[in-house]
Design an enzyme around this catalytic site. Structure first.
Site, PDB file in Angstrom:
ATOM      1  N   ASP A  59      36.888  38.290  32.974  1.00 40.65           N
ATOM      2  CA  ASP A  59      38.177  38.925  33.554  1.00 40.65           C
ATOM      3  C   ASP A  59      39.521  39.319  32.671  1.00 40.65           C
ATOM      4  OD1 ASP A  59      39.510  39.194  36.141  1.00 40.65           O
ATOM      5  OD2 ASP A  59      40.365  37.384  36.462  1.00 40.65           O
ATOM      6  N   ASN A  82      35.666  42.722  45.119  1.00 37.81           N
ATOM      7  CA  ASN A  82      35.613  43.891  44.740  1.00 37.81           C
ATOM      8  C   ASN A  82      35.986  44.980  45.210  1.00 37.81           C
ATOM      9  OD1 ASN A  82      34.945  42.308  41.448  1.00 37.81           O
ATOM     10  ND2 ASN A  82      36.790  42.604  42.645  1.00 37.81           N
TER      11      ASN A  82
HETATM   12  C1  IPE Z   1      36.165  38.310  39.346  1.00 42.93           C
HETATM   13  O1  IPE Z   1      37.481  38.214  38.950  1.00 42.93           O
HETATM   14  C2  IPE Z   1      35.352  38.995  39.363  1.00 42.93           C
HETATM   15  C3  IPE Z   1      34.961  39.618  38.123  1.00 42.93           C
HETATM   16  C4  IPE Z   1      34.808  39.201  37.401  1.00 42.93           C
HETATM   17  C5  IPE Z   1      34.104  41.597  38.391  1.00 42.93           C
HETATM   18  P1  IPE Z   1      38.227  39.423  40.002  1.00 42.93           P
HETATM   19  O2  IPE Z   1      39.499  39.911  38.743  1.00 42.93           O
HETATM   20  O3  IPE Z   1      37.796  39.910  40.598  1.00 42.93           O
HETATM   21  O4  IPE Z   1      39.094  37.819  40.921  1.00 42.93           O
HETATM   22  P2  IPE Z   1      40.381  37.432  41.060  1.00 42.93           P
HETATM   23  O5  IPE Z   1      40.719  38.295  42.236  1.00 42.93           O
HETATM   24  O6  IPE Z   1      41.344  37.766  40.182  1.00 42.93           O
HETATM   25  O7  IPE Z   1      40.337  35.959  41.542  1.00 42.93           O
HETATM   26  C1  IPE Z   2      37.572  42.238  35.200  1.00 39.51           C
HETATM   27  O1  IPE Z   2      38.680  42.894  34.561  1.00 39.51           O
HETATM   28  C2  IPE Z   2      36.482  43.388  35.951  1.00 39.51           C
HETATM   29  C3  IPE Z   2      36.252  43.056  37.040  1.00 39.51           C
HETATM   30  C4  IPE Z   2      36.901  42.073  38.516  1.00 39.51           C
HETATM   31  C5  IPE Z   2      35.197  44.061  37.912  1.00 39.51           C
HETATM   32  P1  IPE Z   2      40.000  42.897  35.977  1.00 39.51           P
HETATM   33  O2  IPE Z   2      39.981  44.639  36.577  1.00 39.51           O
HETATM   34  O3  IPE Z   2      39.851  41.711  36.972  1.00 39.51           O
HETATM   35  O4  IPE Z   2      41.322  42.722  35.150  1.00 39.51           O
HETATM   36  P2  IPE Z   2      42.916  42.276  35.686  1.00 39.51           P
HETATM   37  O5  IPE Z   2      42.100  40.905  36.512  1.00 39.51           O
HETATM   38  O6  IPE Z   2      42.673  42.820  36.802  1.00 39.51           O
HETATM   39  O7  IPE Z   2      43.366  41.920  34.460  1.00 39.51           O
HETATM   40 MG    MG Z   3      40.815  40.516  37.623  1.00 40.16          MG
END
Ligand code: IPE
Ligand code: IPE
Ligand code: MG
Length: 254
Positions: free
Chosen positions: A29, A77
């Site tokens: 993340d 997502n």
């Molecule tokens: C969890 O991260 C999913 C992945 C890393 C693929 P998100 O960024 O989607 O999670 P939330 O929305 O902060 O809970």
């Molecule tokens: C993790 O990074 C990747 C996925 C969830 C696909 P994010 O896209 O969630 O990055 P942040 O949380 O917005 O920084």
């Molecule tokens: Mg995220």
């Protein structure tokens, strides 16, 4: 393997102290925040995230880990803008296309966790190719959770088990944890010992909610694109200092 545990981590605190994890799971993340902080588009953060994934898979193999699971796209997502979803799909494709040969030669067995429902045809083909190509490999299991949600996985397993019961292949009295796990996407893979989440968020976001029942949770402040081997080693050191009790008593407490 990592270096032997230091004297502070050995002693009479039980065999868990110097235990090396069988399985590490990572919620990758922070790609978006990494990019935002640099005034770059989120997609660039995801690209750098793939590089971090590559580094981490290599590091995991280097240190002698056997099972690594990474969360790369959740069933939630889909709520992101179409352009971002497309970028993430494109990156999975690019990763598999670029790395499949090498991973296959290195003895890596690839498994994609999650539902195939809703995935475009080209991704489905690639997923199939990656799994088939590496099916016989045994050195290292790389599970990529893509279009994955823990609740969806559990429901899908429950449905499959109910169907097996309807067909007379299993009786309700045979339903126990071990039998149920055979219907999960992770069948045959040990439960994660360590679950890492980067970016300073403290939640599971629907990741491996069955399998992580007794995982040691390690939350790290690093944003995923900056993750590297030393973070993996740091997480293992944190794990080694923890005492796992699985509902029992601390060693020496009886
Ligand atoms: C969890 O991260 C999913 C992945 C890393 C693929 P998100 O960024 O989607 O999670 P939330 O929305 O902060 O809970
Ligand atoms: C993790 O990074 C990747 C996925 C969830 C696909 P994010 O896209 O969630 O990055 P942040 O949380 O917005 O920084
Ligand atoms: Mg995220």
């Amino acid at each position: 393997m990592t270096s032997a545990p230091s004297p502070a981590q050995t002693g009479d605190s039980g065999p868990t102290m110097d235990k090396f994890p069988d399985h590490i799971a990572i919620i990758m993340d922070g790609n978006g925040r990494w990019a935002n902080g640099r005034g770059l588009p989120r997609a660039v953060g995801h690209e750098r995230g793939v590089e971090a994934l590559r580094r981490t898979v290599e590091a995991a193999q280097d240190i002698g880990l056997k099972n690594l699971t990474v969360y790369s796209f959740s069933t939630e997502n889909w709520r992101r803008p179409v352009s971002e979803v497309n970028a993430l799909f494109g990156l999975l494709k690019a990763y598999v296309k670029r790395d499949l040969n090498r991973l296959a030669q290195e003895g890596v067995k690839i498994r994609i966790l999650g539902t195939r429902e809703g995935l475009p045809e080209d991704i489905l083909e690639l997923v199939k190719r990656a799994e088939e190509r590496t099916a016989e490999n045994q050195k290292f299991n790389l599970c990529i959770a893509f279009n994955y949600g823990g609740r969806e996985e559990i429901l899908r397993a429950a449905k499959a088990m109910a169907r097996a019961a309807e067909n007379g292949d299993i009786s309700s009295s045979a339903v126990d944890e071990a039998a149920f796990e055979q219907f999960l996407d992770t069948r045959g893979i040990p439960d994660p010992d360590i679950l890492i989440r980067t970016s300073g968020e403290y939640r599971l976001s629907n990741f491996l909610i069955w399998q992580a029942a007794y995982a040691e949770l390690v939350f790290m402040d690093v944003l995923w694109p900056d993750f590297g081997k030393h973070h993996l080693l740091e997480a293992i050191e944190i794990y080694r200092k923890r005492e796992r009790r699985f509902g029992g008593l601390a060693s020496g407490a009886a």
